[in-house]
Design an enzyme around this catalytic site. Structure first.
Site, PDB file in Angstrom:
ATOM      1  N   ARG A  15     -35.042 -24.639  14.988  1.00 29.87           N
ATOM      2  CA  ARG A  15     -34.817 -23.382  15.712  1.00 29.87           C
ATOM      3  C   ARG A  15     -36.073 -22.521  15.830  1.00 29.87           C
ATOM      4  NH1 ARG A  15     -30.127 -20.266  13.205  1.00 29.87           N
ATOM      5  NH2 ARG A  15     -29.998 -21.828  11.554  1.00 29.87           N
ATOM      6  N   GLY A  78     -28.852 -33.461   2.231  1.00 26.34           N
ATOM      7  CA  GLY A  78     -28.162 -32.304   1.658  1.00 26.34           C
ATOM      8  C   GLY A  78     -28.891 -31.755   0.443  1.00 26.34           C
ATOM      9  N   GLY A 140     -21.674 -20.175   1.776  1.00 25.25           N
ATOM     10  CA  GLY A 140     -20.646 -20.678   0.874  1.00 25.25           C
ATOM     11  C   GLY A 140     -19.974 -19.495   0.182  1.00 25.25           C
ATOM     12  N   GLU A 155     -17.905 -24.152   0.953  1.00 24.40           N
ATOM     13  CA  GLU A 155     -18.801 -24.004   2.098  1.00 24.40           C
ATOM     14  C   GLU A 155     -18.037 -23.407   3.283  1.00 24.40           C
ATOM     15  OE1 GLU A 155     -22.348 -24.536   2.253  1.00 24.40           O
ATOM     16  OE2 GLU A 155     -21.624 -24.188   0.232  1.00 24.40           O
ATOM     17  N   ASN A 229     -34.849 -18.989   9.842  1.00 23.99           N
ATOM     18  CA  ASN A 229     -34.606 -20.209  10.617  1.00 23.99           C
ATOM     19  C   ASN A 229     -35.075 -20.086  12.045  1.00 23.99           C
ATOM     20  OD1 ASN A 229     -33.015 -21.707   8.570  1.00 23.99           O
ATOM     21  ND2 ASN A 229     -31.720 -19.900   8.750  1.00 23.99           N
ATOM     22  N   ASN A 378     -82.965   3.260  10.860  1.00 17.72           N
ATOM     23  CA  ASN A 378     -82.204   3.619  12.055  1.00 17.72           C
ATOM     24  C   ASN A 378     -82.449   2.558  13.116  1.00 17.72           C
ATOM     25  OD1 ASN A 378     -80.623   6.014  13.401  1.00 17.72           O
ATOM     26  ND2 ASN A 378     -82.045   5.187  14.910  1.00 17.72           N
ATOM     27  N   ALA A 381     -80.079   2.185  19.947  1.00 17.33           N
ATOM     28  CA  ALA A 381     -78.984   1.609  20.723  1.00 17.33           C
ATOM     29  C   ALA A 381     -79.388   0.287  21.363  1.00 17.33           C
ATOM     30  CB  ALA A 381     -78.571   2.590  21.815  1.00 17.33           C
ATOM     31  N   ASN A 387     -81.023 -14.225  16.367  1.00 19.96           N
ATOM     32  CA  ASN A 387     -81.054 -15.078  15.172  1.00 19.96           C
ATOM     33  C   ASN A 387     -80.886 -16.555  15.487  1.00 19.96           C
ATOM     34  OD1 ASN A 387     -78.416 -14.536  15.997  1.00 19.96           O
ATOM     35  ND2 ASN A 387     -77.576 -14.907  13.964  1.00 19.96           N
ATOM     36  N   SER A 406     -84.720   1.888  20.704  1.00 16.00           N
ATOM     37  CA  SER A 406     -83.588   1.340  21.457  1.00 16.00           C
ATOM     38  C   SER A 406     -84.002   0.070  22.188  1.00 16.00           C
ATOM     39  CB  SER A 406     -83.102   2.362  22.495  1.00 16.00           C
ATOM     40  OG  SER A 406     -82.541   3.456  21.816  1.00 16.00           O
TER      41      SER A 406
HETATM   42  C1  UD1 Z   1     -26.674 -23.389   1.369  1.00 13.79           C
HETATM   43  C2  UD1 Z   1     -25.494 -23.439   0.403  1.00 13.79           C
HETATM   44  C3  UD1 Z   1     -24.537 -22.287   0.711  1.00 13.79           C
HETATM   45  C4  UD1 Z   1     -25.310 -20.963   0.629  1.00 13.79           C
HETATM   46  C5  UD1 Z   1     -26.512 -20.998   1.566  1.00 13.79           C
HETATM   47  C6  UD1 Z   1     -27.366 -19.773   1.382  1.00 13.79           C
HETATM   48  C7  UD1 Z   1     -25.205 -25.843  -0.023  1.00 13.79           C
HETATM   49  C8  UD1 Z   1     -24.381 -27.018   0.263  1.00 13.79           C
HETATM   50  N1  UD1 Z   1     -24.832 -24.706   0.585  1.00 13.79           N
HETATM   51  O1  UD1 Z   1     -26.144 -23.573   2.683  1.00 13.79           O
HETATM   52  O2  UD1 Z   1     -23.469 -22.270  -0.221  1.00 13.79           O
HETATM   53  O3  UD1 Z   1     -24.462 -19.892   0.983  1.00 13.79           O
HETATM   54  O4  UD1 Z   1     -27.342 -22.143   1.243  1.00 13.79           O
HETATM   55  O5  UD1 Z   1     -28.397 -19.775   2.322  1.00 13.79           O
HETATM   56  O6  UD1 Z   1     -26.137 -25.915  -0.780  1.00 13.79           O
HETATM   57  N2  UD1 Z   1     -32.813 -28.694   2.171  1.00 13.79           N
HETATM   58  C9  UD1 Z   1     -33.621 -29.725   1.792  1.00 13.79           C
HETATM   59  N3  UD1 Z   1     -33.132 -30.992   1.830  1.00 13.79           N
HETATM   60  C10 UD1 Z   1     -31.882 -31.258   2.243  1.00 13.79           C
HETATM   61  C11 UD1 Z   1     -31.054 -30.200   2.639  1.00 13.79           C
HETATM   62  C12 UD1 Z   1     -31.544 -28.917   2.597  1.00 13.79           C
HETATM   63  O7  UD1 Z   1     -34.774 -29.518   1.417  1.00 13.79           O
HETATM   64  O8  UD1 Z   1     -31.507 -32.454   2.245  1.00 13.79           O
HETATM   65  C13 UD1 Z   1     -33.351 -27.331   2.128  1.00 13.79           C
HETATM   66  C14 UD1 Z   1     -33.738 -26.892   3.502  1.00 13.79           C
HETATM   67  O9  UD1 Z   1     -35.078 -26.439   3.500  1.00 13.79           O
HETATM   68  C15 UD1 Z   1     -32.801 -25.759   3.836  1.00 13.79           C
HETATM   69  C16 UD1 Z   1     -32.200 -25.334   2.502  1.00 13.79           C
HETATM   70  O10 UD1 Z   1     -32.388 -26.449   1.628  1.00 13.79           O
HETATM   71  O11 UD1 Z   1     -33.458 -24.698   4.466  1.00 13.79           O
HETATM   72  C17 UD1 Z   1     -30.725 -25.018   2.604  1.00 13.79           C
HETATM   73  O12 UD1 Z   1     -30.041 -26.159   3.078  1.00 13.79           O
HETATM   74  P1  UD1 Z   1     -28.858 -26.116   4.134  1.00 13.79           P
HETATM   75  O13 UD1 Z   1     -28.298 -27.459   4.258  1.00 13.79           O
HETATM   76  O14 UD1 Z   1     -29.343 -25.433   5.347  1.00 13.79           O
HETATM   77  O15 UD1 Z   1     -27.825 -25.220   3.374  1.00 13.79           O
HETATM   78  P2  UD1 Z   1     -27.060 -23.967   3.950  1.00 13.79           P
HETATM   79  O16 UD1 Z   1     -26.132 -24.401   5.016  1.00 13.79           O
HETATM   80  O17 UD1 Z   1     -28.017 -22.891   4.218  1.00 13.79           O
END
Ligand code: UD1
Ligand code: CA
Length: 462
Positions: A15, A78, A140, A155, A229, A378, A381, A387, A406
């Site tokens: 985004r 995740g 969440g 979530e 984001n 001094n 102007a 250089n 000047s």
């Molecule tokens: C997460 C939480 C949610 C909370 C919110 C706050 C979980 C499942 N949910 O949701 O409860 O309210 O944050 O902002 O944790 N990332 C990685 N690797 C991955 C996945 C994510 O590095 O495989 C990093 C990313 O940089 C991302 C951040 O973790 O910006 C958050 O991950 P994302 O999956 O976006 O969680 P949210 O939906 O924000």
């Protein structure tokens, strides 16, 4: 209180619509990912591990420069998966582990410290940082038991409409865990949910199943957890941080004509009774002493300013400006500039890699580069130190109490002795001894009555 911080930064950042990774975008001059790293360190983290996406060299470089370890998460499955990958790659299975995010720059060190101490001193195996944002969409939701411990985190995507309405306390996504418990249970997280991801939030239920309590620290200021984001969220986070920094400076005795129009980076120091006028930008490791007037329209990056200086419409980079010096309007001090006390650099003047001695003046329309200048000089102007010969740079040396007429061109390498004088419009190619006059011009011719003769000729020809 030592702990390990994990900074999750493997997000795609689509985004942002950028050729660069999301977390390298700067907020007040500092990349996003550097903020949680530095907050964690200030809170006492002795080990910081950043999780970055595959091929994210520019993020890794920043993390490493700040002394953090980098772990690659090849596939983004995740937050639970990201933490598991980090713990395994970095060999972490004890101590206190705090989970932070590369795109959440506003989290305070004190908040991290408070959360970590729930685990390392409070004896809880886990604690969640919670908040009540104005708009909880996407977060969440926290389910509490009677004791005020956390039962579960649902979530947004998995919550029913009733749950979305009733549960206003949200998961900030920041946690502290006992490292051994985290390392053991993070492997048991599955991806059976609406998004098919390994949710780190499942740790809560896994811990509850073992009879372990999960505590919470509620953060009043939900803006601390503002995630970036998009470009509008970046602007929002910048505004929030600008307000926080400017409030701190004003509390410490700095005047701002309009704090909405002053941008100061987190590592900048400003002394008491200094006034910051609108459209002033202070970035990097800039330090400003007392009783200065800075701005309007001024940008200083990595500049040390003494006391009692006046800088107006000035851009200065990697420079030193000593007490009582004055600059501008429209002065450009490039890296390596050193203004000694009381020096003056005036209108439309550029200085590079040069020392301007005590009380010396370069008031108008000049370029001084690779020059050492004594005191009481001094510069007339429109004078230039030439250089550059097209391939190499050369130095100019100007002694004390020199008067440069000047439009003097000083062709380097050249030196001008103490007390010497150059005639206006001279091109100086030979060293000038102390006390001498150097003048290089053809004699002026006077042709009497020329203007009338020229007018008559033009009348005849038309
Ligand atoms: C997460 C939480 C949610 C909370 C919110 C706050 C979980 C499942 N949910 O949701 O409860 O309210 O944050 O902002 O944790 N990332 C990685 N690797 C991955 C996945 C994510 O590095 O495989 C990093 C990313 O940089 C991302 C951040 O973790 O910006 C958050 O991950 P994302 O999956 O976006 O969680 P949210 O939906 O924000
Ligand atoms: Ca000439």
């Amino acid at each position: 209180m030592a702990f390990t911080a994990l900074v999750l930064a493997a997000g795609e950042g689509t985004r942002m619509k950028s050729a660069h990774s999301k977390t390298v975008h700067p907020l007040l001059g500092k990349p996003l990912v550097a903020w949680p790293i530095e907050a964690a360190r200030a809170a006492g983290a002795d080990r910081i591990v950043c999780v970055v996406g595959a091929g994210k060299g520019e993020v890794s470089a920043i993390c490493e420069r700040l002394g953090a370890e980098v772990v690659e998460q090849a596939e983004r499955l995740g937050t639970g998966h990201a933490v598991r990958v980090a713990l395994e790659a970095a060999g972490i299975d004890d101590g206190c582990v705090v989970v932070l995010y590369g795109d959440t720059p506003l989290v305070r060190a004190e908040t991290i410290e408070e959360l970590a101490s729930e685990v390392s001193e409070g004896g809880l195996p886990g604690a969640v940082l919670t908040m009540a944002p104005e708009d909880p969409t996407g977060y969440g939701r926290i389910v509490l038991d009677e004791a005020g411990h956390i039962l579960a985190i649902i979530e947004h995507a998995d919550a029913t409409l009733e749950q979305r309405k009733a549960l206003t306390e949200c998961n900030s996504g920041v946690y502290a865990f006992d490292g051994a418990t985290l390392a053991r249970l993070v492997r048991e997280i599955t991806n059976e949910n609406a998004q098919g991801e390994y949710y780190l939030t499942d740790m809560v239920e896994l811990m509850r199943d073992e009879g372990l309590s999960v505590g919470r620290v509620f953060v009043e200021d939900a803006s601390e957890m503002l995630g970036v984001n998009s470009r509008s969220q970046l602007a929002e986070a910048t505004k929030a941080m600008q307000r926080r920094i400017n409030a701190r400076l004003m509390d410490a005795g700095v005047t701002m004509l309009d704090p909405d129009l002053v941008w100061v980076g987190p590592d900048v120091k400003v002394g008491q009774d200094t006034e910051l006028w609108p459209l002033t930008f202070l970035f990097g490791e800039t330090t400003i002493g007392k009783g200065n007037v800075i701005g309007p329209n001024t940008r200083l990056t990595n500049v040390a300013v003494g006391d009692g200086c006046r800088l107006e419409e000035t851009v200065a980079l990697e420079s030193v400006i000593e007490d009582g010096a004055t600059c501008g309007p429209r002065a450009y001090l490039r890296p390596g500039t050193h203004l000694m006390p009381g020096a003056h650099v005036g209108t439309s003047v550029e200085i590079k890699n040069s020392t301007i001695g005590e009380g010396s003046k370069v008031p108008h329309l000049s370029y001084i580069g690779d020059t050492t200048m004594g005191s009481g000089v001094n510069i007339g102007a429109a004078s230039v130190t030439c250089n550059y010969d097209g391939s190499k740079k050369h130095r100019t040396t100007i002694g004390n109490d020199v008067f440069i007429g000047s439009d003097t061109m000083m062709v380097a390498p050249v030196s001008i002795g103490d007390g010497a004088i150059t005639g206006a419009a001279s091109c100086i190619t030979k060293d000038v001894p102390a006390g001498a006059l150097a003048i290089e011009r053809t004699d002026e011719r006077i042709i009497e009555g020329y203007a009338a003769r020229r007018a008559a000729r033009m009348a005849r020809e038309s």
